[in-house]
Design an enzyme around this catalytic site. Sequence first.
Site, mmCIF file in Angstrom:
data_model
loop_
_atom_site.group_PDB
_atom_site.id
_atom_site.type_symbol
_atom_site.label_atom_id
_atom_site.label_comp_id
_atom_site.label_asym_id
_atom_site.label_seq_id
_atom_site.Cartn_x
_atom_site.Cartn_y
_atom_site.Cartn_z
ATOM 1 C CB ILE A 74 -0.939 0.014 1.229
ATOM 2 C CG1 ILE A 74 -1.624 -1.348 1.410
ATOM 3 C CG2 ILE A 74 -1.952 1.143 1.096
ATOM 4 C CD1 ILE A 74 -2.427 -1.819 0.222
ATOM 5 C CD GLU A 123 -5.699 4.304 -3.547
ATOM 6 O OE1 GLU A 123 -5.693 5.377 -2.908
ATOM 7 O OE2 GLU A 123 -6.699 3.558 -3.608
ATOM 8 N N GLY A 150 -10.671 1.919 -1.486
ATOM 9 C CA GLY A 150 -9.246 1.969 -1.792
ATOM 10 C C GLY A 150 -8.473 1.144 -0.779
ATOM 11 C CD GLU A 151 -8.055 1.819 3.859
ATOM 12 O OE1 GLU A 151 -8.104 0.672 4.360
ATOM 13 O OE2 GLU A 151 -8.539 2.819 4.421
ATOM 14 N N GLY A 152 -6.360 -0.977 -1.206
ATOM 15 C CA GLY A 152 -6.157 -2.367 -1.598
ATOM 16 C C GLY A 152 -7.218 -3.294 -1.057
#
Length: 338
Positions: free
Chosen positions: A70, A162, A304-306
């Site tokens: 990340i 991200e 987000g954040e994977g």
Amino acid sequence: MTAFASIAAFEAALADLARPDAAAIAQARERQAVLTKPAGSLGRLEDIAIFLAGWQGRPRPRIDKARAAIFAGNHGFTVHGVSAFPPSVTAQMVANFEAGGAAINALSGAAGLELKVVALDLDRPTADFAAAAAMSATDCLDALNAGAGAVESDLDLLVVGEMGIGNSTAAAALCARSFGGSAADWVGPGTGVDAEGIGRKIKVVERALEIHGYAANSAFETLRRVGGREIAAIAGAVLRARQLGVPVVLDGFISCSAIAPLAADNPAITDHCLAGHCSAEPGHARLLAKLGLEPLLSLGMRLGEGSGAAVAAGVIRTALAAHNQMATFAEAAVSASL
């Protein structure tokens, strides 16, 4: 070791992409054909196993070491009010990742992924790309190499994600510059901005496309002009993974936008990638179509954040469990004429 010593080295790596192991693919298909099930009855689970076989170079692929990488960065264009949250939240969320309290911590743990968080100069946002290039050539190359540095040859699977307040605006600009269309075609609510916020985002992207319209449309120039450090890092990680034969699971709109400039230069960059999910961000489905990727999941996620890719990693493990643990017709003494 620096993966991309220069812009030319990055461009050479993108031009000369490794291919999967054809023999491993053929052997994996042969195995699927003799497992105790009607041919094709496990649908995409079969395709996933064969895909992993090709990129891991073994007919019975496995996931012993998997990583969620990340990347975090801040953006200068947030001065235009494009996000529902202030830029300070990026660093606060990185601290939350490191403390184990974020969604990606829970989801990567459940999927058996090692979590690696790489914060990129959070106290030095990129330039406002509505007025100048987001990054210098040196800064962009450094970000690409930061991403590449998160990838090792012994990884069996890489999930990328991200964190960066405002970065759905950068994603929209990257997509428009890579694949065409208007700013309005690609801009969405991101963190949840209202109609006025979406209007501000559209204006920022329109201005960025206008002032950078004269510049070369290469992958590197697009990333450095309208990207961000965390986005360039994802691009570097994906390209380095290709060099090392590591299959990649992409997350949502922003993660996929990181490879849009690469795909515009060389569409084969997506061959070692799986789209973990289709997010609720409106531009993501359009982007996946441009990349030629079919998402594994569609759960209405937009964090987000994977996070979506981490959930998809669980599906990938399930696919490999079926591929590797099922008996063949001969082993089970079952007639093959199902």
